[in-house]
Design a protein around this motif. Structure first.
Motif, PDB file in Angstrom:
ATOM      1  N   LYS A  28      -4.436  21.531   6.716  1.00  0.00           N
ATOM      2  CA  LYS A  28      -5.279  20.573   7.432  1.00  0.00           C
ATOM      3  C   LYS A  28      -6.561  20.300   6.647  1.00  0.00           C
ATOM      4  CE  LYS A  28      -3.775  21.587  12.171  1.00  0.00           C
ATOM      5  NZ  LYS A  28      -4.180  22.099  13.497  1.00  0.00           N
ATOM      6  N   ARG A  29      -7.148  21.338   6.114  1.00  0.00           N
ATOM      7  CA  ARG A  29      -8.372  21.154   5.325  1.00  0.00           C
ATOM      8  C   ARG A  29      -8.094  20.302   4.088  1.00  0.00           C
ATOM      9  NH1 ARG A  29     -10.788  26.705   3.676  1.00  0.00           N
ATOM     10  NH2 ARG A  29     -12.322  25.290   2.703  1.00  0.00           N
ATOM     11  N   ALA A  30      -6.958  20.535   3.434  1.00  0.00           N
ATOM     12  CA  ALA A  30      -6.620  19.765   2.238  1.00  0.00           C
ATOM     13  C   ALA A  30      -6.463  18.286   2.571  1.00  0.00           C
ATOM     14  CB  ALA A  30      -5.337  20.307   1.613  1.00  0.00           C
ATOM     15  N   ALA A  31      -5.808  17.993   3.694  1.00  0.00           N
ATOM     16  CA  ALA A  31      -5.630  16.599   4.107  1.00  0.00           C
ATOM     17  C   ALA A  31      -6.964  15.947   4.433  1.00  0.00           C
ATOM     18  CB  ALA A  31      -4.701  16.540   5.316  1.00  0.00           C
ATOM     19  N   LEU A  62      -0.392  11.512   6.864  1.00  0.00           N
ATOM     20  CA  LEU A  62       0.401  10.422   7.430  1.00  0.00           C
ATOM     21  C   LEU A  62       0.084  10.183   8.901  1.00  0.00           C
ATOM     22  CD1 LEU A  62       3.850  11.073   5.717  1.00  0.00           C
ATOM     23  CD2 LEU A  62       2.231   9.235   5.239  1.00  0.00           C
ATOM     24  N   ARG A  63      -0.154  11.263   9.628  1.00  0.00           N
ATOM     25  CA  ARG A  63      -0.487  11.113  11.050  1.00  0.00           C
ATOM     26  C   ARG A  63      -1.817  10.373  11.210  1.00  0.00           C
ATOM     27  NH1 ARG A  63      -3.085  14.231  15.147  1.00  0.00           N
ATOM     28  NH2 ARG A  63      -3.796  15.730  13.582  1.00  0.00           N
ATOM     29  N   THR A  64      -2.739  10.616  10.294  1.00  0.00           N
ATOM     30  CA  THR A  64      -4.029   9.933  10.335  1.00  0.00           C
ATOM     31  C   THR A  64      -3.863   8.429  10.091  1.00  0.00           C
ATOM     32  OG1 THR A  64      -5.193  11.913   9.566  1.00  0.00           O
ATOM     33  CG2 THR A  64      -6.318   9.796   9.270  1.00  0.00           C
ATOM     34  N   GLY A  65      -3.034   8.095   9.126  1.00  0.00           N
ATOM     35  CA  GLY A  65      -2.864   6.686   8.774  1.00  0.00           C
ATOM     36  C   GLY A  65      -1.912   5.927   9.657  1.00  0.00           C
ATOM     37  N   ASP A  84       0.805  -1.220   0.000  1.00  0.00           N
ATOM     38  CA  ASP A  84       0.000   0.000   0.000  1.00  0.00           C
ATOM     39  C   ASP A  84       0.844   1.279   0.000  1.00  0.00           C
ATOM     40  OD1 ASP A  84       0.929  -0.308   2.570  1.00  0.00           O
ATOM     41  OD2 ASP A  84      -0.967   0.209   3.547  1.00  0.00           O
ATOM     42  N   THR A  85       2.176   1.162  -0.109  1.00  0.00           N
ATOM     43  CA  THR A  85       3.006   2.366  -0.154  1.00  0.00           C
ATOM     44  C   THR A  85       2.621   3.288  -1.307  1.00  0.00           C
ATOM     45  OG1 THR A  85       4.861   1.212   0.893  1.00  0.00           O
ATOM     46  CG2 THR A  85       5.369   3.236  -0.279  1.00  0.00           C
ATOM     47  N   PRO A  86       2.421   2.780  -2.550  1.00  0.00           N
ATOM     48  CA  PRO A  86       2.027   3.693  -3.635  1.00  0.00           C
ATOM     49  C   PRO A  86       0.701   4.396  -3.373  1.00  0.00           C
ATOM     50  CG  PRO A  86       2.819   1.620  -4.529  1.00  0.00           C
ATOM     51  CD  PRO A  86       2.662   1.412  -3.047  1.00  0.00           C
ATOM     52  N   VAL A  87      -0.209   3.744  -2.652  1.00  0.00           N
ATOM     53  CA  VAL A  87      -1.491   4.382  -2.345  1.00  0.00           C
ATOM     54  C   VAL A  87      -1.268   5.579  -1.423  1.00  0.00           C
ATOM     55  CG1 VAL A  87      -3.821   4.028  -1.467  1.00  0.00           C
ATOM     56  CG2 VAL A  87      -2.606   2.133  -2.546  1.00  0.00           C
ATOM     57  N   TRP A  88      -0.450   5.395  -0.388  1.00  0.00           N
ATOM     58  CA  TRP A  88      -0.183   6.498   0.532  1.00  0.00           C
ATOM     59  C   TRP A  88       0.610   7.610  -0.140  1.00  0.00           C
ATOM     60  CZ3 TRP A  88      -2.694   7.449   4.818  1.00  0.00           C
ATOM     61  CH2 TRP A  88      -3.391   6.407   5.424  1.00  0.00           C
ATOM     62  N   ARG A  89       1.490   7.260  -1.072  1.00  0.00           N
ATOM     63  CA  ARG A  89       2.163   8.313  -1.835  1.00  0.00           C
ATOM     64  C   ARG A  89       1.151   9.165  -2.588  1.00  0.00           C
ATOM     65  NH1 ARG A  89       6.096   4.397  -4.105  1.00  0.00           N
ATOM     66  NH2 ARG A  89       7.945   4.406  -2.754  1.00  0.00           N
ATOM     67  N   THR A  90       0.136   8.492  -3.111  1.00  0.00           N
ATOM     68  CA  THR A  90      -0.878   9.213  -3.866  1.00  0.00           C
ATOM     69  C   THR A  90      -1.709  10.106  -2.957  1.00  0.00           C
ATOM     70  OG1 THR A  90      -0.960   7.356  -5.410  1.00  0.00           O
ATOM     71  CG2 THR A  90      -2.746   8.934  -5.523  1.00  0.00           C
ATOM     72  N   TYR A  91      -2.143   9.581  -1.818  1.00  0.00           N
ATOM     73  CA  TYR A  91      -2.877  10.409  -0.864  1.00  0.00           C
ATOM     74  C   TYR A  91      -2.087  11.675  -0.518  1.00  0.00           C
ATOM     75  CZ  TYR A  91      -5.680   6.183   0.409  1.00  0.00           C
ATOM     76  OH  TYR A  91      -6.493   5.071   0.414  1.00  0.00           O
ATOM     77  N   VAL A  92      -0.827  11.485  -0.148  1.00  0.00           N
ATOM     78  CA  VAL A  92      -0.004  12.613   0.296  1.00  0.00           C
ATOM     79  C   VAL A  92       0.254  13.580  -0.854  1.00  0.00           C
ATOM     80  CG1 VAL A  92       2.298  13.258   1.126  1.00  0.00           C
ATOM     81  CG2 VAL A  92       1.049  11.386   2.218  1.00  0.00           C
ATOM     82  N   SER A  93       0.570  13.061  -2.029  1.00  0.00           N
ATOM     83  CA  SER A  93       0.844  13.933  -3.171  1.00  0.00           C
ATOM     84  C   SER A  93      -0.368  14.778  -3.527  1.00  0.00           C
ATOM     85  CB  SER A  93       1.274  13.101  -4.380  1.00  0.00           C
ATOM     86  OG  SER A  93       2.491  12.435  -4.137  1.00  0.00           O
ATOM     87  N   LEU A  94      -1.548  14.175  -3.503  1.00  0.00           N
ATOM     88  CA  LEU A  94      -2.760  14.918  -3.828  1.00  0.00           C
ATOM     89  C   LEU A  94      -3.079  15.959  -2.760  1.00  0.00           C
ATOM     90  CD1 LEU A  94      -5.063  12.095  -5.211  1.00  0.00           C
ATOM     91  CD2 LEU A  94      -4.089  14.015  -6.496  1.00  0.00           C
ATOM     92  N   ALA A  95      -2.879  15.616  -1.493  1.00  0.00           N
ATOM     93  CA  ALA A  95      -3.145  16.577  -0.418  1.00  0.00           C
ATOM     94  C   ALA A  95      -2.206  17.775  -0.531  1.00  0.00           C
ATOM     95  CB  ALA A  95      -2.996  15.900   0.941  1.00  0.00           C
ATOM     96  N   ILE A 129      -8.916  15.032   1.217  1.00  0.00           N
ATOM     97  CA  ILE A 129      -8.438  13.839   0.511  1.00  0.00           C
ATOM     98  C   ILE A 129      -8.838  12.575   1.261  1.00  0.00           C
ATOM     99  CG2 ILE A 129      -6.371  12.530  -0.130  1.00  0.00           C
ATOM    100  CD1 ILE A 129      -7.109  14.801  -2.058  1.00  0.00           C
ATOM    101  N   MET A 130      -8.658  12.568   2.574  1.00  0.00           N
ATOM    102  CA  MET A 130      -8.996  11.372   3.331  1.00  0.00           C
ATOM    103  C   MET A 130     -10.499  11.108   3.324  1.00  0.00           C
ATOM    104  SD  MET A 130      -6.055  10.355   3.803  1.00  0.00           S
ATOM    105  CE  MET A 130      -6.457   8.833   4.657  1.00  0.00           C
TER     106      MET A 130
END
Length: 419
Positions: free
Chosen positions: A144-147, A108-111, A58-69, A150-151
């Motif tokens: 914070k709103r951006a994160a 990242l803190r959320t996940g 799931d590393t690529p998925v988290w990269r995508t979450y973070v990049s989009l945020a 995305i989540m």
């Protein structure tokens, strides 16, 4: 690196099969600190947090979450590019650098709450580059709103869900492979809700060659001859290419390119968001095809060639590939599919086939310079055959499919609003 991969690389080094930097390669220069460094810094932080060895599925998925945020946080302040499924705008004067760092930190803190202290330290270090005051505070609030946005978009998206995939004993169909005989535990990737596409099946290619066909026999003969662990026809350079492409640090290559070409914060955020998101959707498409066609891997096809009904194939019950076979079906090649998607994404963003990438291999420790996208795709396609883990058809069709994914996705996303 797995023990077996490490042993292979060490043996080849002793034999002279690997020579460090290949001809024409150049090491990435040290990267100076710039405002855009917040993007590259937090992109590295994703891997350090999710999977230090880089192998978590799931590393690529988290990269995508973070990049989009981070992307939404930056363009919501600076404009220039269309945000990803968001219309919010920050107050005038908000710090885009503080927003980007905060967006990544919050995702990242959320996940990974267990990494909270280390993440907070890294976040504070990022904020230390921003002058204290209202601009920083506004940037933090917007990040914070951006994160959160995305989540919220990715709630119950299927990440890590159990997807049953019983193995088969029928000729041509996938079953767990030696030496570990692992099940298809990453099947969930093929059912993950896409980020940019409406549905992965839109890009599902036609089936691979039938086992009784001449194209199938040609595919199998090539991987049998060039992909074996012992007795292979591979040259030393081909072996190095096979190992080189096993694990490549694409995130560092993007950082190096952005630095050398003086990308600003918005350009860097867009580069990472577009590349990581399109690559992730390409993986989803590849895994959708794996689930649909369930084609067996070369090691099974070669060892059980006596069952395929094709007189042109030759069984070898002791055959082993150069690299351990990943635990999922052959068609499509995930490597080739995301590689095709990445190269077409860069061609679109740069408006050129000259991608100018310095890519380091985690497996071999060497760096190759790729001036053109075609050179990179040639190496990836060849490498998976020479590794003994994919047929050429799985690679070539994967690369073409990845390009199609990128073409479609970039018609509607990450657009330059100034054009």
């Amino acid at each position: 690196m797995s023990r077996r991969r490490a042993a292979i690389v060490a043996t080849l080094l002793l034999m002279g099969g690997l020579t460090g930097q290949p001809a024409g390669a150049e090491a990435a220069p040290p990267q100076p600190e710039t405002a855009s460094s917040v993007i590259t810094t937090w992109a590295r932080r994703v891997s350090e947090t999710v999977s230090p060895d880089g192998r978590a599925s799931d590393t690529p998925v988290w990269r995508t979450y973070v990049s989009l945020a981070m992307y939404n946080a930056v363009v919501g302040i600076e404009g220039r590019y269309a945000p990803y499924r968001w219309r919010a705008r920050a107050p005038h004067g908000a710090s885009a650098e503080a927003a980007a760092a905060t967006a990544a930190y919050e995702v990242l803190r959320t996940g990974f709450p267990q990494s909270g202290p280390a993440l907070r330290t890294a976040w504070k270090a990022s904020l230390a580059r921003v002058p204290d005051g209202p601009a920083e505070q506004a940037g933090v609030a917007f990040g914070k709103r951006a994160a959160q946005h995305i989540m919220a978009l990715r709630t119950e998206d299927g990440r890590g869900a159990f997807v049953p995939f019983p193995p088969s004993t029928a000729p041509g169909l996938w079953r767990p492979t030696p030496p570990d005989h692992e099940g298809f535990t990453t099947a969930w990737i093929g059912r993950l809700r896409p980020f940019l596409l409406d549905k992965p099946s839109r890009f599902r290619p036609g089936p691979p060659p039938e086992p009784a066909s001449a194209p199938y026999a040609r595919d199998l003969a090539e991987v049998q001859a060039y992909g074996g662990k012992v007795g292979s026809r591979r040259s030393a350079r081909q072996t190095e290419t096979a190992l080189f492409a096993d694990r490549m640090d694409i995130q560092q290559a993007l950082a190096d390119h952005a630095t050398r070409h003086a990308f600003d914060l918005a350009e860097t955020a867009r580069l990472y968001a577009a590349a990581n998101t399109v690559m992730m959707d390409a993986r989803i498409v590849a895994w959708d095809a794996k689930l649909h066609y369930a084609s067996w891997r070369p090691i099974t096809a070669i060892r059980e060639a006596h069952t395929d009904g094709n007189p042109a194939t030759q069984p070898d019950p002791a055959w082993e590939p150069l690299l351990p076979t990943p635990a999922h079906p052959d068609y499509l090649s995930g490597h080739a599919t995301w590689a095709g998607a990445l190269m077409r994404t860069l061609e679109v963003l740069f408006d050129s086939s000259r991608v100018d990438l310095n890519i380091k291999s985690v497996t071999t420790g060497t760096t190759r310079h790729y001036a053109n996208s075609a050179d990179f795709l040639r190496d990836v396609v060849d490498a998976r055959v020479w590794s003994g883990i994919h047929t050429r058809t799985a690679d070539v069709v994967g690369s073409t499919t990845g390009k199609r994914v990128a073409e479609w996705a970039l018609r509607w996303n990450f657009l330059d609003t100034h054009k």
